[in-house]
Design a protein around this motif. Structure first.
Motif, PDB file in Angstrom:
ATOM      1  N   PHE A  96      41.692  20.313  90.882  1.00 29.23           N
ATOM      2  CA  PHE A  96      42.260  19.040  89.446  1.00 29.23           C
ATOM      3  C   PHE A  96      40.259  18.280  88.770  1.00 29.23           C
ATOM      4  CE2 PHE A  96      41.866  14.993  89.633  1.00 29.23           C
ATOM      5  CZ  PHE A  96      43.352  14.553  89.027  1.00 29.23           C
ATOM      6  N   ARG A  97      39.923  18.631  90.017  1.00 27.60           N
ATOM      7  CA  ARG A  97      38.313  18.208  89.069  1.00 27.60           C
ATOM      8  C   ARG A  97      38.027  18.333  88.006  1.00 27.60           C
ATOM      9  NH1 ARG A  97      34.053  16.529  93.791  1.00 27.60           N
ATOM     10  NH2 ARG A  97      33.286  15.592  91.516  1.00 27.60           N
ATOM     11  N   ALA A  98      37.895  19.539  88.222  1.00 25.54           N
ATOM     12  CA  ALA A  98      37.123  21.401  87.167  1.00 25.54           C
ATOM     13  C   ALA A  98      38.602  20.659  85.344  1.00 25.54           C
ATOM     14  CB  ALA A  98      37.998  22.528  87.922  1.00 25.54           C
ATOM     15  N   GLU A  99      39.967  20.894  86.454  1.00 20.84           N
ATOM     16  CA  GLU A  99      40.493  20.449  85.097  1.00 20.84           C
ATOM     17  C   GLU A  99      41.125  19.376  84.519  1.00 20.84           C
ATOM     18  OE1 GLU A  99      43.655  23.230  84.552  1.00 20.84           O
ATOM     19  OE2 GLU A  99      42.758  24.912  85.628  1.00 20.84           O
ATOM     20  N   TYR A 100      41.177  18.152  85.256  1.00 15.88           N
ATOM     21  CA  TYR A 100      41.822  17.074  85.098  1.00 15.88           C
ATOM     22  C   TYR A 100      40.669  15.608  85.174  1.00 15.88           C
ATOM     23  CZ  TYR A 100      45.973  19.462  84.948  1.00 15.88           C
ATOM     24  OH  TYR A 100      47.447  20.381  84.661  1.00 15.88           O
ATOM     25  N   GLU A 101      39.205  16.126  85.985  1.00 17.50           N
ATOM     26  CA  GLU A 101      39.176  14.641  86.180  1.00 17.50           C
ATOM     27  C   GLU A 101      38.186  14.157  84.920  1.00 17.50           C
ATOM     28  OE1 GLU A 101      36.827  14.093  90.140  1.00 17.50           O
ATOM     29  OE2 GLU A 101      35.449  14.432  88.615  1.00 17.50           O
ATOM     30  N   ALA A 102      38.306  15.229  83.843  1.00 12.63           N
ATOM     31  CA  ALA A 102      37.532  14.366  82.872  1.00 12.63           C
ATOM     32  C   ALA A 102      38.377  13.635  81.620  1.00 12.63           C
ATOM     33  CB  ALA A 102      36.750  16.138  81.909  1.00 12.63           C
ATOM     34  N   GLY A 103      39.419  13.995  81.847  1.00 10.39           N
ATOM     35  CA  GLY A 103      40.703  13.348  81.561  1.00 10.39           C
ATOM     36  C   GLY A 103      40.935  12.535  82.195  1.00 10.39           C
ATOM     37  N   MET A 104      39.795  12.059  82.886  1.00  7.16           N
ATOM     38  CA  MET A 104      40.901  10.635  83.510  1.00  7.16           C
ATOM     39  C   MET A 104      40.408   9.483  82.726  1.00  7.16           C
ATOM     40  SD  MET A 104      42.586  10.846  86.490  1.00  7.16           S
ATOM     41  CE  MET A 104      43.386  12.380  86.581  1.00  7.16           C
ATOM     42  N   SER A 105      40.503   8.134  82.272  1.00  2.39           N
ATOM     43  CA  SER A 105      40.448   6.948  82.130  1.00  2.39           C
ATOM     44  C   SER A 105      39.259   6.412  82.805  1.00  2.39           C
ATOM     45  CB  SER A 105      40.749   6.301  81.299  1.00  2.39           C
ATOM     46  OG  SER A 105      41.722   5.608  82.346  1.00  2.39           O
ATOM     47  N   ALA A 106      38.248   5.247  82.428  1.00  4.17           N
ATOM     48  CA  ALA A 106      37.212   4.715  83.224  1.00  4.17           C
ATOM     49  C   ALA A 106      38.438   3.168  82.792  1.00  4.17           C
ATOM     50  CB  ALA A 106      35.457   4.946  82.659  1.00  4.17           C
ATOM     51  N   SER A 107      39.620   3.105  83.898  1.00 13.63           N
ATOM     52  CA  SER A 107      40.651   1.816  83.249  1.00 13.63           C
ATOM     53  C   SER A 107      39.559   1.267  84.454  1.00 13.63           C
ATOM     54  CB  SER A 107      41.404   2.526  83.451  1.00 13.63           C
ATOM     55  OG  SER A 107      42.039   3.093  84.790  1.00 13.63           O
ATOM     56  N   ALA A 108      38.857   1.869  85.569  1.00 15.95           N
ATOM     57  CA  ALA A 108      38.255   1.133  86.695  1.00 15.95           C
ATOM     58  C   ALA A 108      37.122   0.472  86.174  1.00 15.95           C
ATOM     59  CB  ALA A 108      38.266   1.678  87.923  1.00 15.95           C
ATOM     60  N   GLY A 109      36.736   1.354  85.181  1.00 16.43           N
ATOM     61  CA  GLY A 109      35.158   0.420  85.017  1.00 16.43           C
ATOM     62  C   GLY A 109      35.158  -0.778  84.195  1.00 16.43           C
ATOM     63  N   PRO A 110      33.479  -0.694  83.650  1.00 16.61           N
ATOM     64  CA  PRO A 110      33.509  -1.795  83.155  1.00 16.61           C
ATOM     65  C   PRO A 110      34.464  -2.514  81.583  1.00 16.61           C
ATOM     66  CG  PRO A 110      31.239  -1.167  83.305  1.00 16.61           C
ATOM     67  CD  PRO A 110      32.229   0.174  83.652  1.00 16.61           C
ATOM     68  N   ARG A 111      34.256  -1.312  81.006  1.00 21.13           N
ATOM     69  CA  ARG A 111      35.052  -1.653  79.541  1.00 21.13           C
ATOM     70  C   ARG A 111      35.696  -1.514  78.618  1.00 21.13           C
ATOM     71  NH1 ARG A 111      28.800   0.517  79.364  1.00 21.13           N
ATOM     72  NH2 ARG A 111      29.870   2.160  78.247  1.00 21.13           N
TER      73      ARG A 111
END
Ligand SMILES: Cc1ncc(COP(=O)(O)O)c(C=O)c1O
Length: 460
Positions: A61-76
């Motif tokens: 999962f991390r190898a294939e999909y993690e880069a595609g996660m948004s930083a919606s929990a992040g500050p911007r």
């Protein structure tokens, strides 16, 4: 037992440590990653015949999909109204899965009590009177739905009809009045069989999104039957608030159910400086509050508050011997659309306990000050035009200089998304194609605001 399952069970502790380290790597880098990577087109994988086991599944999962996660929990991440997850709420949410409670009733665990305590904290934080009882639901849409279902039941009751038992057929069309309802109210009315067309749009005050109460009073005069009023606290474009006191005063002459959608604006009440915006909330019959917005707990979580628990039970009761009867003190299973559900209240409980009233006041006031700072930069710039000046709360509504078309706005937002520093969503404000920046994250700093402002200017 299946071999991979047996191995995972034996290695559970190590697996959890791996998940902790994956979580902390993601969270540590959250403000460095592209805020909203445009999803790639990926073919569906097939179900493996032999399972990979948890460690390899996580790795894949991390190898294939993690880069595609948004930083919606992040500050911007300024799109929609997206709160992040405070550290305490994250712990609460993680433990929600660990405990895996089903808080439908209080006969097998203390979980429903913890949820009641979290709702009590919220009433105190947001100055919602104790005459309102609360229930957890999955989001503000579900909360609006649950509130309007009670309103529908009330309308029936006024006319001697029990809608929950006998259905809608016996009722004449129900008038629903609102100035600037959120889209989810239309959706709720569609789900409730009242229909999107039931909403009669009431004029707003000049250059505002708030209802013109005189116009509302005139409309009520012409209707002469029990009605539903959906008030905003506040609107998604400019966080404008209807005047709940003035609307409440109309109850002296008119018979209506007042629902207040305060999904995120309700948090204004956590700040003495902005609490006046929610004055008059005691006139409401039902209130929507979202937790995955400004309370900054992980998706999904919201609350419905009501002054009419008997109507709530009339609609949502789920009497079955094995689930327990309704009784005098109905369990959560009888109060909201879902029967089985996760122990959603724990994340809210943990965060409210961890940061208390002053912690939330600080987040709310900081985000408002940040939105107002951005608004002030925009107002002084010749690249942009601020559409609601000054910024009322935590949403900045603006457009590009000139008269941009919606296509131009969307192209600009796509360039910003590709740039990766910030994420914003489009809107239409009083027939002007526009942009919203909703600042609702506990992590956002002044440095983030400066990065955001630079990105806005660079790409305009
Ligand atoms: C005022 C208001 N009501 C309702 C909703 C729907 O919320 P949810 O997506 O949690 O269902 C939103 C979402 O932005 C909102 O801003």
């Amino acid at each position: 037992m299946y071999n991979q399952l047996q191995t995972d069970w034996e290695n559970q502790d190590e697996l959890l440590q791996t998940a902790v380290s994956a979580s902390s790597q993601f969270l540590t880098m959250i403000s460095e990653r592209p805020v909203a990577p445009k999803p790639a087109c990926v073919a569906l994988k097939d179900l493996p015949e032999a399972g990979l086991g948890a460690a390899d599944a996580l790795h894949l999962f991390r190898a294939e999909y993690e880069a595609g996660m948004s930083a919606s929990a992040g500050p911007r991440y300024f799109g929609f109204v997206t709160g992040g997850a405070t550290p305490a709420s994250l712990i609460g949410d993680w433990l929600t899965a660990v405990y895996d409670q089903n808080p439908t009733a209080d006969y097998d665990s203390i979980a429903p009590h913890v949820e009641q305590e979290a709702l009590h904290f919220l009433r105190q934080l947001l100055h919602i009177p104790n005459t309102f009882s609360g229930s957890f639901v999955s989001g503000a849409t579900m909360s609006n739905f649950a509130a309007l279902a009670q309103a529908r039941q009330w309308i029936g009751q006024q006319q001697g009809i029990n809608v929950a038992e006998d259905g809608l057929m016996a009722l004449p069309p129900i008038p629903v009045l609102s100035a600037t309802p959120h889209a989810s109210s239309y959706k709720s009315l569609a789900m409730l069989g009242l229909g999107r067309q039931a909403i009669c749009t009431v004029p707003t005050l000049p250059n505002r999104e708030a209802v013109d109460v005189d116009a509302l009073a005139k409309l009520l005069q012409t209707i002469r039957q029990p009605a539903i009023i959906i008030a905003s606290g506040g609107t998604v474009n400019t966080v404008d608030f209807d005047n709940f006191r003035a609307i409440g005063a109309l109850k002296e002459q008119h018979n209506f159910w007042l629902h207040v959608d305060a999904a995120f604006g309700g948090f204004a009440a956590a700040s003495p400086q902005y609490a006046h915006l929610m004055h008059g909330i005691e006139f409401a019959d039902s209130i929507t509050i979202d937790a995955h917005k400004w309370l900054n707990v992980p998706y999904d979580s919201a609350m419905i508050f009501t002054r009419h628990p008997e109507l709530q039970t009339a609609v949502f009761q789920n009497a079955a011997v094995y689930l327990g009867g309704v009784g005098d003190n109905p369990a959560p299973v009888h109060l909201a659309p879902q029967n089985s559900r996760r122990f959603r209240g724990l994340a809210a409980w943990m965060s409210l306990m961890a940061y208390g009233r002053s912690g939330y006041q600080e987040i709310i006031e900081r985000n408002i000050a940040q939105a107002q700072w951005l608004g002030a930069q925009i107002a002084q710039s010749d690249q942009f035009h601020l559409l609601d000046d000054p910024v009322r709360l935590n949403v900045v509504c603006f457009t590009l200089a000139g008269s941009p078309t919606m296509t131009e706005i969307k192209d600009y937002l796509a360039r910003l998304q590709a740039d990766g520093r910030i994420f914003l969503t489009p809107t239409n404000y009083q027939n002007t194609p526009a942009i919203r920046a909703a600042i609702s994250n506990w992590q956002t700093t002044q440095a983030d605001m400066e990065i955001a402002w630079q990105a806005l200017k660079d790409l305009a």
